[in-house]
Scaffold this active site. Structure first.
Site, mmCIF file in Angstrom:
data_model
loop_
_atom_site.group_PDB
_atom_site.id
_atom_site.type_symbol
_atom_site.label_atom_id
_atom_site.label_comp_id
_atom_site.label_asym_id
_atom_site.label_seq_id
_atom_site.Cartn_x
_atom_site.Cartn_y
_atom_site.Cartn_z
ATOM 1 N N VAL A 2 -41.620 21.124 86.659
ATOM 2 C CA VAL A 2 -42.459 20.091 86.034
ATOM 3 C C VAL A 2 -41.595 18.942 85.531
ATOM 4 O O VAL A 2 -41.907 17.764 85.753
ATOM 5 C CB VAL A 2 -43.297 20.690 84.891
ATOM 6 C CG1 VAL A 2 -44.040 19.584 84.136
ATOM 7 C CG2 VAL A 2 -44.294 21.706 85.438
ATOM 8 N N ASP A 3 -40.503 19.264 84.859
ATOM 9 C CA ASP A 3 -39.582 18.216 84.395
ATOM 10 C C ASP A 3 -39.078 17.381 85.558
ATOM 11 O O ASP A 3 -39.027 16.145 85.499
ATOM 12 C CB ASP A 3 -38.393 18.843 83.669
ATOM 13 C CG ASP A 3 -38.667 19.125 82.205
ATOM 14 O OD1 ASP A 3 -39.591 18.515 81.644
ATOM 15 O OD2 ASP A 3 -37.953 19.951 81.622
ATOM 16 N N MET A 4 -38.677 18.047 86.627
ATOM 17 C CA MET A 4 -38.073 17.333 87.746
ATOM 18 C C MET A 4 -39.089 16.439 88.456
ATOM 19 O O MET A 4 -38.800 15.288 88.779
ATOM 20 C CB MET A 4 -37.445 18.332 88.719
ATOM 21 C CG MET A 4 -36.262 19.071 88.110
ATOM 22 S SD MET A 4 -35.703 20.490 89.070
ATOM 23 C CE MET A 4 -35.043 19.676 90.511
ATOM 24 N N GLY A 13 -39.791 13.446 86.313
ATOM 25 C CA GLY A 13 -38.723 12.462 86.452
ATOM 26 C C GLY A 13 -38.842 11.657 87.730
ATOM 27 O O GLY A 13 -38.658 10.435 87.733
#
Length: 402
Positions: free
Chosen positions: A173-175, A178
Site C-alpha cells: 500500500v505504501d509503495m 508513492g
C-alpha cells in the site's frame, strides 16, 4: 548540486521532500530517479524513522532507508524551531514540488501548509499523503500500511484458502501510494506548463489500497461476497501458478486454450486431458480445477524442473524458476540488466543500491547518487540555494537547528 544531470526528463525540477518512512520517500525517489533535484529534510539527530529499521549500513543508514532514498540530498533541519521552519519555507519557495506526510494539520502548525506556502508561490505543486480522506471523519487517523492492508480487504484476498488473512511480503500500500503520488505530481507539472498554476494533490493510503484490489475488488462487488483465495494459483486461469517438480518449484502460466492443448500433448504427455470436454475452455478448466489440477500436479511432480522448463519453452508457454530473493538479485539476468549497482561509502567501503526500472532510448536511468548519510548535503544546499554563510551555518549547528 553534484548529482544533477541535465539530460534527464525532470532536470530542472526541484523537490522538497518533507516526508518520512515509505510512501512519501518512495514518491520522492521516483521523481529523483527521473532527474529531479530532491532535497530530503530530516531531523538533525534522529533523521528519517527508517534510518533505524533493518540491517545497518554505516552509522546513519539501513537497508530499509536506502531502498527508498537514492538520488536525494539530505538536509538536517529541526522543524520544531522557528529558524528551522523559516529555512524550510525558504526552501519551499525555491522548489517546484513539496511532498509531506505529516499528521493532519501538522504542517499548518509549522507554517508549511499548502495555503500558507502558495501565497507567494502560485505555481507550487504540493502533495499531501495521509492515511485516510482528508475531507472525511477519519482525516486525523494515522495511516499505516499493515492497518490499511487489513481495512482495504487486501489481506482477505491474499494467502491460501482456509488459512488466516495474510499481508503482502512488502509494504504494497505504501509503495503504490508513492507511485500514484508521483504520477499525480507528473500530471500537475505537465498541466502547469499550460496554465502556470500549481495544485494541492491529496493522496490517501486507504484510497490506494482499495484501488489495488483491482479485478478481485470488481469481482467481489459483482458476486456480493469475498472472492475465494487461491494462494499461488490464479482465480480465473487454469493451470496458472506454482507447481512442484521432482527437484523444485516452477511457475507455469497457461494463458489460452491453444497453449493448454500444447501443454498436455508436448509437456506432460497427457493428450487425454486436452481432449476432455470438461477442459476444452478456460472457464471449464476453472470450474473443474479440483479434478484437473491433481492430474497436472502428478505429472509435474515426476519430472525434473530443467526438463519441464525446456519443454514449456519449446511449446511457447510462459514459465520460470522460483528463485530465492538473494538468488534473483545476484542472478545473471539481474546482472546483465544492470539492476544492482555498487557505490563507494565513506564508512563501509561500498554499498549496493537497486537501479531505477526505466530505460529511455535504450539506456537505464542512472543512480546519480547513493542514498545520503544524515545531513550530508546540509551545508551545500543551504549555501547554494539560500546563500547562508559559513558563520550562519556554524551558529545554526550550535543551536541545534541543523
Amino acid at each position: 548540486m553534484s548529482n544533477l544531470n541535465p539530460s534527464l526528463p525532470l532536470a530542472g525540477v526541484r523537490v522538497l521532500d518533507l516526508s518520512r518512512v515509505l510512501a512519501g520517500p518512495w514518491c520522492g525517489m521516483v521523481l529523483g530517479d527521473l532527474g529531479a533535484e530532491v532535497i530530503k529534510v530530516e531531523h538533525p539527530k534522529r533523521g528519517d524513522d527508517t534510518r533505524d529499521w533493518g540491517l545497518r549500513i554505516g552509522s546513519t543508514e539501513t537497508a530499509y532507508f536506502n531502498s527508498v532514498n537514492r538520488n536525494k540530498r539530505s538536509v538536517s533541519l529541526d522543524l520544531q524551531t522557528a529558524e528551522g521552519q523559516q529555512i524550510a519555507r525558504d526552501l519551499a519557495q525555491k522548489s517546484d514540488v513539496v511532498i509531506q506526510n505529516f499528521k493532519f494539520g501538522g504542517m499548518e502548525k509549522l507554517g508549511l501548509g499548502y495555503e500558507q506556502l502558495k501565497q507567494n508561490h502560485e505555481d507550487l505543486i504540493y502533495c499531501s499523503i495521509s492515511g485516510y480522506d482528508r475531507t472525511g471523519p477519519e482525516a486525523a487517523r494515522p495511516g499505516y500500511d499493515l492497518v490499511v492492508q487489513g481495512e482495504a480487504g487486501l489481506m482477505a484476498l491474499n494467502g491460501e484458502a482456509g488459512q488466516p488473512p495474510l499481508k503482502f511480503g512488502i509494504a504494497a500500500v505504501d509503495m503504490f501510494t508513492g507511485m500514484y503520488s508521483a504520477q499525480a505530481i507528473l500530471a500537475a507539472l505537465f498541466e502547469r506548463q499550460r496554465t502556470g498554476k500549481g495544485h494541492h494533490i491529496e493522496m490517501a493510503l486507504f484510497d490506494c489500497g482499495l484501488m489495488i484490489t483491482s479485478y478481485c475488488g470488481v469481482e467481489a462487488l459483482i458476486a456480493g461476497e469475498d472472492t475465494p483465495r487461491y494462494g499461488n494459483a490464479h482465480p480465473s486461469i487454469v493451470p496458472y501458478g506454482v507447481f512442484d517438480a521432482a527437484d523444485g518449484p516452477l511457475v507455469i502460466t497457461v494463458g489460452n486454450n491453444n497453449q493448454f492443448a500444447r501443454f498436455c500433448r508436448e509437456v506432460i504427455e497427457r493428450p487425454d486431458l486436452a481432449e476432455d470436454d470438461r477442459f476444452q475452455t478456460n472457464i471449464g478448466r476453472a470450474a473443474n480445477r479440483a479434478v484437473l489440477v491433481p492430474e497436472i500436479d502428478r505429472e509435474i511432480g515426476r519430472r525434473e524442473r530443467r526438463s519441464l522448463l525446456d519443454r514449456l519453452t519449446q511449446a511457447g508457454i510462459p514459465c520460470g524458476e522460483v528463485l530465492g530473493l538473494h538468488e534473483a538479485l545476484t542472478s545473471k539476468r539481474a546482472h546483465d540488466a544492470g539492476l544492482v549497482t555498487t557505490h563507494p561509502h565513506p564508512e563501509v567501503g561500498s554499498t549496493q543500491v537497486l537501479a531505477p526500472p526505466w530505460r529511455f532510448d535504450g539506456a537505464r536511468l542512472p543512480v546519480r547518487s547513493a542514498p545520503p548519510r544524515l545531513g550530508e548535503g546540509t551545508d551545500d544546499v543551504l549555501q547554494t540555494l539560500l546563500g547562508l554563510s559559513g558563520e550562519q551555518l556554524s551558529r545554526l549547528k550550535a543551536d541545534g537547528v541543523i
